[in-house]
Design a protein around this motif. Structure first.
Motif, mmCIF file in Angstrom:
data_model
loop_
_atom_site.group_PDB
_atom_site.id
_atom_site.type_symbol
_atom_site.label_atom_id
_atom_site.label_comp_id
_atom_site.label_asym_id
_atom_site.label_seq_id
_atom_site.Cartn_x
_atom_site.Cartn_y
_atom_site.Cartn_z
ATOM 1 N N ALA A 13 0.816 -1.215 0.000
ATOM 2 C CA ALA A 13 0.000 0.000 0.000
ATOM 3 C C ALA A 13 0.851 1.266 0.000
ATOM 4 N N THR A 14 2.104 1.160 0.435
ATOM 5 C CA THR A 14 2.981 2.336 0.521
ATOM 6 C C THR A 14 4.158 2.228 -0.449
ATOM 7 N N LEU A 15 4.021 1.362 -1.424
ATOM 8 C CA LEU A 15 5.132 1.076 -2.339
ATOM 9 C C LEU A 15 5.515 2.283 -3.185
ATOM 10 N N THR A 16 4.560 3.147 -3.478
ATOM 11 C CA THR A 16 4.838 4.299 -4.347
ATOM 12 C C THR A 16 5.303 5.519 -3.559
ATOM 13 N N SER A 17 5.441 5.394 -2.241
ATOM 14 C CA SER A 17 5.852 6.538 -1.429
ATOM 15 C C SER A 17 7.360 6.759 -1.543
ATOM 16 N N ASP A 18 7.809 7.922 -1.054
ATOM 17 C CA ASP A 18 9.227 8.264 -1.104
ATOM 18 C C ASP A 18 9.999 7.749 0.105
ATOM 19 N N ILE A 19 9.307 7.074 1.011
ATOM 20 C CA ILE A 19 9.966 6.572 2.223
ATOM 21 C C ILE A 19 9.961 5.053 2.203
ATOM 22 N N ARG A 20 10.509 4.527 1.121
ATOM 23 C CA ARG A 20 10.400 3.108 0.839
ATOM 24 C C ARG A 20 11.049 2.238 1.912
ATOM 25 N N TYR A 21 12.236 2.617 2.375
ATOM 26 C CA TYR A 21 12.919 1.769 3.340
ATOM 27 C C TYR A 21 12.239 1.799 4.703
ATOM 28 N N ILE A 22 11.613 2.911 5.018
ATOM 29 C CA ILE A 22 10.880 2.998 6.287
ATOM 30 C C ILE A 22 9.680 2.065 6.269
ATOM 31 N N ASN A 23 8.985 1.999 5.134
ATOM 32 C CA ASN A 23 7.817 1.114 5.083
ATOM 33 C C ASN A 23 8.233 -0.353 5.179
ATOM 34 N N ILE A 24 9.408 -0.694 4.680
ATOM 35 C CA ILE A 24 9.902 -2.067 4.831
ATOM 36 C C ILE A 24 10.168 -2.368 6.305
ATOM 37 N N LEU A 25 10.780 -1.423 7.000
ATOM 38 C CA LEU A 25 11.105 -1.616 8.419
ATOM 39 C C LEU A 25 9.839 -1.737 9.263
ATOM 40 N N VAL A 26 8.838 -0.897 8.982
ATOM 41 C CA VAL A 26 7.584 -0.962 9.739
ATOM 42 C C VAL A 26 6.853 -2.265 9.444
ATOM 43 N N SER A 27 6.864 -2.695 8.189
ATOM 44 C CA SER A 27 6.234 -3.956 7.826
ATOM 45 C C SER A 27 6.897 -5.126 8.549
ATOM 46 N N LEU A 28 8.227 -5.090 8.614
ATOM 47 C CA LEU A 28 8.961 -6.128 9.343
ATOM 48 C C LEU A 28 8.652 -6.069 10.829
ATOM 49 N N LEU A 29 8.504 -4.859 11.353
ATOM 50 C CA LEU A 29 8.187 -4.683 12.775
ATOM 51 C C LEU A 29 6.862 -5.348 13.130
ATOM 52 N N ILE A 30 5.874 -5.226 12.241
ATOM 53 C CA ILE A 30 4.575 -5.867 12.472
ATOM 54 C C ILE A 30 4.753 -7.372 12.633
ATOM 55 N N VAL A 31 5.526 -7.973 11.742
ATOM 56 C CA VAL A 31 5.727 -9.426 11.765
ATOM 57 C C VAL A 31 6.469 -9.850 13.036
ATOM 58 N N LEU A 32 7.566 -9.164 13.343
ATOM 59 C CA LEU A 32 8.382 -9.551 14.492
ATOM 60 C C LEU A 32 7.631 -9.378 15.806
ATOM 61 N N CYS A 33 6.951 -8.247 15.965
ATOM 62 C CA CYS A 33 6.196 -8.013 17.200
ATOM 63 C C CYS A 33 5.027 -8.988 17.308
ATOM 64 N N GLY A 34 4.431 -9.349 16.168
ATOM 65 C CA GLY A 34 3.363 -10.333 16.184
ATOM 66 C C GLY A 34 3.855 -11.688 16.662
ATOM 67 N N ILE A 35 5.025 -12.101 16.189
ATOM 68 C CA ILE A 35 5.614 -13.371 16.623
ATOM 69 C C ILE A 35 5.918 -13.342 18.105
ATOM 70 N N LEU A 36 6.506 -12.240 18.577
ATOM 71 C CA LEU A 36 6.842 -12.121 19.995
ATOM 72 C C LEU A 36 5.587 -12.124 20.856
ATOM 73 N N ARG A 37 4.557 -11.428 20.407
ATOM 74 C CA ARG A 37 3.327 -11.340 21.189
ATOM 75 C C ARG A 37 2.648 -12.700 21.328
ATOM 76 N N LEU A 38 2.574 -13.436 20.228
ATOM 77 C CA LEU A 38 1.939 -14.747 20.260
ATOM 78 C C LEU A 38 2.774 -15.759 21.041
ATOM 79 N N SER A 39 4.090 -15.651 20.960
ATOM 80 C CA SER A 39 4.958 -16.551 21.729
ATOM 81 C C SER A 39 4.777 -16.319 23.223
#
Length: 242
Positions: A94-120
């Motif tokens: 959804a944010t692929l066309t934005s100018d802050i491309r690397y930030i959106n990758i980091l936030v997307s990764l953060l969702i996954v990592l925090c989700g794994i930690l929360r469920l664990s």
């Protein structure tokens, strides 16, 4: 069932079918997001939320005896797909066309990592037999719910989306208590809103995306209400100075 049983039919029961449907819609949402079908991808995440709620309800109604913990584990694994990986891929697309491309990758990764930690952590708490009437940290479906409804509301912007998802991810691994919406009325309202949001897009446009906007506002209130309550309680108690 003996501990050395490996036959799948001795582990899987009816609630697990709903968990697998949850994961299926999460996976399909990922495929759709990769192919830039973002509206359908968001709707499929919301459908995964419904099936995630149904598996627990069915387990309680059928008095499932899950002494080996199979149901708990399959539920968490499915949640990682639908409410961790799927929202992460969705946010990136959804944010692929934005100018802050690397930030959106980091936030997307953060969702996954925090989700794994929360469920664990949830599984660990369950394993030691700790029973609570509240969630420790923001429940992971709420993170997926707020992102999907935000996008479908027509109010989505890259900057606000990244901020909301960063805060939501960090709240998942916090120790803030979130109440469990066990009320039948509340569950019914949320279910109706999700079903309305998942209607065809031409109907959504006719309704001016009002169901999605209401769902987004309710999700946002749920996410931010408990941290403010915790902060207010701490300020009210004040320092214990003699």
């Amino acid at each position: 069932m003996s501990l050395d049983t490996t036959r799948m039919r001795d582990y899987v029961s009816l609630p697990d079918i709903f968990s697998l449907l949850n994961a299926s819609f999460g996976f399909l949402s990922i495929i759709l997001a990769i192919n830039a079908e973002l509206i359908l991808a968001a709707q499929f995440i919301l459908l995964a939320v419904i099936f995630d709620s149904l598996d627990g309800w069915v387990a309680r109604k059928t008095n499932r005896d899950d002494e080996c913990g199979f149901g708990k584990n399959i539920d968490s694994l499915c949640d990682v797909i639908s409410f961790g990986v799927a929202p992460g891929i969705f946010l990136y697309s959804a944010t692929l066309t934005s100018d802050i491309r690397y930030i959106n990758i980091l936030v997307s990764l953060l969702i996954v990592l925090c989700g794994i930690l929360r469920l664990s952590r949830f599984n660990v708490i369950s394993d030691i037999g700790t029973t609570r009437d509240k969630f420790v940290g923001l429940p992971i479906p709420a993170t997926a719910l707020v992102l999907s409804s935000f996008y479908l509301s027509g109010l989505f912007t890259t900057d606000i989306g990244l901020i909301i998802m960063t805060i939501s991810s960090l709240l998942m691994i916090s120790t803030i208590d979130y109440f469990k919406p066990t009320s039948v009325k509340i569950a019914g309202i949320i279910l109706i809103l999700i079903l309305m949001v998942c209607m065809p897009q031409n109907i959504q446009i006719y309704l001016m995306n009002i169901p999605a906007k209401v769902l987004f506002i309710l999700s946002l209130i749920y996410i931010i209400f408990m941290p403010f309550m915790a902060l207010f309680t701490n300020l009210k108690s004040g320092p214990h100075v003699r």
